[in-house]
Write a protein that holds these residues in place. Structure first.
Motif, PDB file in Angstrom:
ATOM      1  N   LYS A 160      84.670 -41.101  15.841  1.00 36.80           N
ATOM      2  CA  LYS A 160      83.748 -40.305  16.581  1.00 36.80           C
ATOM      3  C   LYS A 160      84.547 -39.079  16.054  1.00 36.80           C
ATOM      4  N   GLN A 161      84.858 -37.906  16.493  1.00 28.26           N
ATOM      5  CA  GLN A 161      85.337 -36.936  15.909  1.00 28.26           C
ATOM      6  C   GLN A 161      86.371 -35.856  17.271  1.00 28.26           C
ATOM      7  N   TYR A 162      87.237 -35.206  17.233  1.00 32.06           N
ATOM      8  CA  TYR A 162      88.367 -34.671  17.884  1.00 32.06           C
ATOM      9  C   TYR A 162      88.816 -34.109  17.408  1.00 32.06           C
ATOM     10  N   PRO A 163      89.526 -32.730  18.747  1.00 32.03           N
ATOM     11  CA  PRO A 163      89.777 -31.477  18.490  1.00 32.03           C
ATOM     12  C   PRO A 163      90.739 -31.604  17.291  1.00 32.03           C
ATOM     13  N   TYR A 164      90.702 -30.672  16.781  1.00 32.02           N
ATOM     14  CA  TYR A 164      92.334 -30.067  15.872  1.00 32.02           C
ATOM     15  C   TYR A 164      93.728 -29.831  16.803  1.00 32.02           C
ATOM     16  N   ILE A 165      93.062 -29.057  17.360  1.00 36.06           N
ATOM     17  CA  ILE A 165      93.887 -28.427  18.602  1.00 36.06           C
ATOM     18  C   ILE A 165      93.209 -28.356  19.793  1.00 36.06           C
ATOM     19  N   GLN A 166      94.141 -28.980  20.929  1.00 39.19           N
ATOM     20  CA  GLN A 166      93.414 -29.447  22.699  1.00 39.19           C
ATOM     21  C   GLN A 166      95.061 -29.187  23.436  1.00 39.19           C
ATOM     22  N   GLY A 167      94.715 -28.557  23.720  1.00 31.25           N
ATOM     23  CA  GLY A 167      95.715 -28.039  25.318  1.00 31.25           C
ATOM     24  C   GLY A 167      95.623 -29.434  25.974  1.00 31.25           C
ATOM     25  N   PHE A 168      96.412 -29.940  26.462  1.00 29.11           N
ATOM     26  CA  PHE A 168      97.082 -31.066  27.542  1.00 29.11           C
ATOM     27  C   PHE A 168      98.106 -30.724  28.961  1.00 29.11           C
ATOM     28  N   SER A 169      97.147 -30.934  30.162  1.00 29.89           N
ATOM     29  CA  SER A 169      98.352 -30.538  30.925  1.00 29.89           C
ATOM     30  C   SER A 169      99.090 -31.337  31.956  1.00 29.89           C
ATOM     31  N   ILE A 170      99.974 -30.665  32.112  1.00 31.89           N
ATOM     32  CA  ILE A 170     101.268 -31.664  33.049  1.00 31.89           C
ATOM     33  C   ILE A 170     100.755 -32.533  34.037  1.00 31.89           C
ATOM     34  N   LYS A 171      99.876 -31.408  35.005  1.00 28.68           N
ATOM     35  CA  LYS A 171      98.606 -32.358  35.445  1.00 28.68           C
ATOM     36  C   LYS A 171      97.852 -33.655  35.164  1.00 28.68           C
ATOM     37  N   ASP A 172      97.191 -33.445  33.844  1.00 29.06           N
ATOM     38  CA  ASP A 172      96.949 -34.704  33.721  1.00 29.06           C
ATOM     39  C   ASP A 172      98.121 -35.335  33.222  1.00 29.06           C
ATOM     40  N   LEU A 173      99.141 -35.579  32.364  1.00 32.10           N
ATOM     41  CA  LEU A 173     100.394 -36.144  32.547  1.00 32.10           C
ATOM     42  C   LEU A 173     101.335 -37.508  33.542  1.00 32.10           C
TER      43      LEU A 173
ATOM     44  N   ASP B 226      92.213 -23.314  17.959  1.00 31.40           N
ATOM     45  CA  ASP B 226      91.152 -23.136  16.746  1.00 31.40           C
ATOM     46  C   ASP B 226      90.441 -25.114  16.504  1.00 31.40           C
ATOM     47  N   LYS B 227      88.608 -24.491  16.870  1.00 31.56           N
ATOM     48  CA  LYS B 227      87.983 -25.416  17.411  1.00 31.56           C
ATOM     49  C   LYS B 227      87.616 -25.734  16.379  1.00 31.56           C
ATOM     50  N   SER B 228      88.463 -26.320  14.951  1.00 37.49           N
ATOM     51  CA  SER B 228      88.019 -27.330  14.011  1.00 37.49           C
ATOM     52  C   SER B 228      88.029 -28.908  14.455  1.00 37.49           C
ATOM     53  N   LEU B 229      87.246 -30.249  13.734  1.00 33.96           N
ATOM     54  CA  LEU B 229      87.275 -31.546  14.335  1.00 33.96           C
ATOM     55  C   LEU B 229      88.101 -31.963  13.309  1.00 33.96           C
TER      56      LEU B 229
ATOM     57  N   ALA C  86      96.446 -33.555  13.882  1.00 31.95           N
ATOM     58  CA  ALA C  86      95.987 -32.818  14.670  1.00 31.95           C
ATOM     59  C   ALA C  86      97.123 -32.081  15.436  1.00 31.95           C
ATOM     60  N   GLY C  87      96.860 -30.844  16.544  1.00 35.87           N
ATOM     61  CA  GLY C  87      98.223 -30.381  17.334  1.00 35.87           C
ATOM     62  C   GLY C  87      98.017 -30.927  18.478  1.00 35.87           C
ATOM     63  N   ILE C  88      98.850 -30.628  20.196  1.00 36.49           N
ATOM     64  CA  ILE C  88      98.235 -30.532  21.147  1.00 36.49           C
ATOM     65  C   ILE C  88      99.227 -30.420  21.790  1.00 36.49           C
ATOM     66  N   MET C  89      99.004 -28.707  22.666  1.00 35.47           N
ATOM     67  CA  MET C  89      99.795 -27.889  23.229  1.00 35.47           C
ATOM     68  C   MET C  89      99.264 -28.361  24.705  1.00 35.47           C
ATOM     69  N   VAL C  90     100.854 -28.765  25.252  1.00 34.00           N
ATOM     70  CA  VAL C  90     101.294 -29.518  26.631  1.00 34.00           C
ATOM     71  C   VAL C  90     101.817 -28.521  27.520  1.00 34.00           C
ATOM     72  N   CYS C  91     100.755 -27.902  28.538  1.00 35.50           N
ATOM     73  CA  CYS C  91     101.574 -26.842  29.577  1.00 35.50           C
ATOM     74  C   CYS C  91     101.178 -26.950  31.092  1.00 35.50           C
ATOM     75  N   PHE C  92     101.007 -26.614  31.902  1.00 32.98           N
ATOM     76  CA  PHE C  92     100.964 -26.356  33.205  1.00 32.98           C
ATOM     77  C   PHE C  92      99.184 -26.000  32.974  1.00 32.98           C
ATOM     78  N   ASP C  93      98.582 -25.803  34.374  1.00 30.13           N
ATOM     79  CA  ASP C  93      97.071 -25.688  34.515  1.00 30.13           C
ATOM     80  C   ASP C  93      96.674 -24.522  34.179  1.00 30.13           C
ATOM     81  N   ASP C  94      97.932 -23.988  34.453  1.00 33.45           N
ATOM     82  CA  ASP C  94      96.790 -21.779  35.010  1.00 33.45           C
ATOM     83  C   ASP C  94      97.467 -21.640  33.098  1.00 33.45           C
TER      84      ASP C  94
END
Length: 485
Positions: free
Chosen positions: A446-459, A437-440, A419-427
């Motif tokens: 369970k199943q997980y996103p192949y590509i997902q975003g992760f926000s600095i806010k959540d970090l 890519d919406k693959s899983l 998988a891949g994670i793109m870490v960025c700001f909320d905006d």
């Protein structure tokens, strides 16, 4: 004043040691430090992939050079009657190296920097406290002189040898298979020593015989004997469950032994060069308070993630990290000021090994800013098996383009990651969601996103990406059922 427990500073330890507001006088029960050894080497965080163009991030550089500012530091030591002997040791090292002819000599610069910090540690140490200095033969003999000057040679309780057996075998000299750990107390007769907590087993049947049939018949047999000052314990191999990939990581059992020996529950344990946090881990496990200092923003983030992953009764608000971003505004300021330090901070907070990049060399990382090694539980027949996988992390401190999101998918496939994670700001999260890519992919549950975003806010809030519960926790081998911390 910040509470003196579960506290991490991402600064030079001298800034903390010289500030009574950060560390009051006589507040620390035990100091353990595993500082640079003057090895004249750079230490990297390892990462293996099929793409050999990727290089691991430099964790720290253990190379020292005498600069113009060091002349002033040495003069300060000479002028202070309490540190004049330290200046003599540094000047002796200058003579050994011939620094008058070679201003780039490293030993004197190393000793000068260590002398300043070791001297500052004495102020914060309790009268019943101890300090353990971990070093290797590169400079241990010089460091012992420094410690004698500060703490007094009469307060050297033991010169411990950590014999780790699994040393590499050279062809031109004997295998180097030990480190040196100097144990100094602050005072010669009033230091903590918990002998009953560290008793070693008897190695033969003679003791049992004496208390069963010999001259000690009828008396209570001791529970064990005083341990030797040679600690036989293997270093961490590449397959060790606790290994985080940090180049100089020490075994947790070694630090548990030291914490048990020279501190009591509730004491503060300080590690001024805390690296990947083994001292903090041991202290938390054994009911001690702890403070860690490391100049690397990567290290402090990695340590907080390590503690949270191993002690599930804690949450992010229980661990204070000073010197790293504490808000969205702080994170944006760091990203604008130094994008490479911003990437290191994000990767450390996510428990990801960073990838090496030279400033100004665009694209040298191959689209990878960090890698999270991930044991994935999958069902194989009637059993569950832990399989080693990894997740690619890409960090964006500014705009996220559609092409960048698509390129992350290509990078994940090229490197064989799950998988891949793109870490960025909320905006910027909307771009990631729209273009990803919406693959899983899946583990046993369970199943997980192949590509997902992760926000600095959540970090900043201590959240985790949508990943298996083994995210951040290493273990290996086959199990009959999933086992998590």
């Amino acid at each position: 004043m910040t509470q003196l427990n579960r506290l991490l500073y991402a600064v030079d330890c001298l800034d903390v040691l010289n500030d009574p507001e950060k560390l009051p006088d006589k507040s620390v029960g035990l100091i353990y430090l595993d500082p640079p050894f003057n090895s004249n080497s750079a230490y990297n965080l390892p990462f293996k992939s099929r793409d050999r163009s990727l290089k691991p991030v430099e964790a720290f550089e253990d190379t020292w050079r005498w600069g113009a500012e060091d002349d002033g530091k040495l003069l300060d030591l000479e002028r202070n009657p309490r540190t004049r002997a330290l200046a003599t040791v540094v000047k002796f090292a200058q003579e050994v190296e011939g620094i008058r002819r070679r201003r780039s000599a490293s030993l004197a610069a190393y000793l000068l920097n260590m002398a300043q910090r070791l001297y500052a540690m004495k102020r914060v140490l309790k009268d019943t406290g101890s300090i353990y200095l971990h070093c290797d033969p590169t400079a241990s003999h010089y460091l012992k002189l420094v410690m004698d000057c500060i703490y007094g040679k009469e307060n050297l309780q033991n010169e411990c040898i950590w014999y780790y057996k699994n040393a590499s075998r050279g062809k031109r000299r004997l295998a180097r298979s030990h480190d040196v750990i100097f144990w100094y107390s602050k005072h010669v007769n009033s230091y903590t020593f918990n002998l009953q907590d560290i008793l070693a087993p008897f190695e033969s049947g003679m003791t049992e015989w004496r208390y069963a049939k010999g001259g000690q018949t009828g008396k209570e047999m001791p529970k064990g004997k005083t341990p030797d000052d040679v600690i036989t314990m293997p270093s961490l191999n590449a397959m060790a469950k606790e290994r985080l990939g940090y180049p100089t990581q020490k075994p947790l059992a070694l630090l548990e032994r030291i914490v048990l020996t020279s501190s009591n529950p509730g004491d503060i344990v300080l590690d001024p060069f805390c690296g990947c946090g083994t001292t903090a881990h041991a202290a938390e496990k054994l009911g001690r308070k702890w403070i860690g200092v490391d100049i690397s923003k990567f290290s402090t983030g990695l340590i907080r993630r390590r503690i949270l992953d191993n002690f599930r009764y804690l949450n992010i608000d229980d661990i204070f990290v000073l010197g790293t971003p504490e808000s969205i505004a702080d994170a944006r300021a760091l990203a604008q000021r130094d994008k490479f330090e911003f990437e290191k901070w994000v990767c450390g907070a996510m428990g990801a090994n960073g990838m090496y990049k030279n400033p100004g060399e665009k694209g040298v990382d191959g689209g990878v800013d960090g890698v999270v090694e991930l044991p994935v539980i999958r069902q194989v027949g009637s059993k569950y098996e832990s399989q080693d996988e990894y997740v690619i992390v890409q960090v964006k401190g500014g705009n996220v383009t559609p092409d960048a999101v698509k390129a992350l998918s290509e990078t994940v496939r090229r490197l064989g990651a799950v998988a891949g994670i793109m870490v960025c700001f909320d905006d910027q999260m909307g771009t990631v969601e729209n273009q990803r890519d919406k693959s899983l992919w899946s583990d046993a549950y369970k199943q997980y996103p192949y590509i997902q975003g992760f926000s600095i806010k959540d970090l900043l809030a201590g959240e985790k990406p949508d990943m298996p519960p083994t995210y951040g926790y290493r273990h290996g081998g086959k199990t009959s059922a999933p086992q998590f911390l």
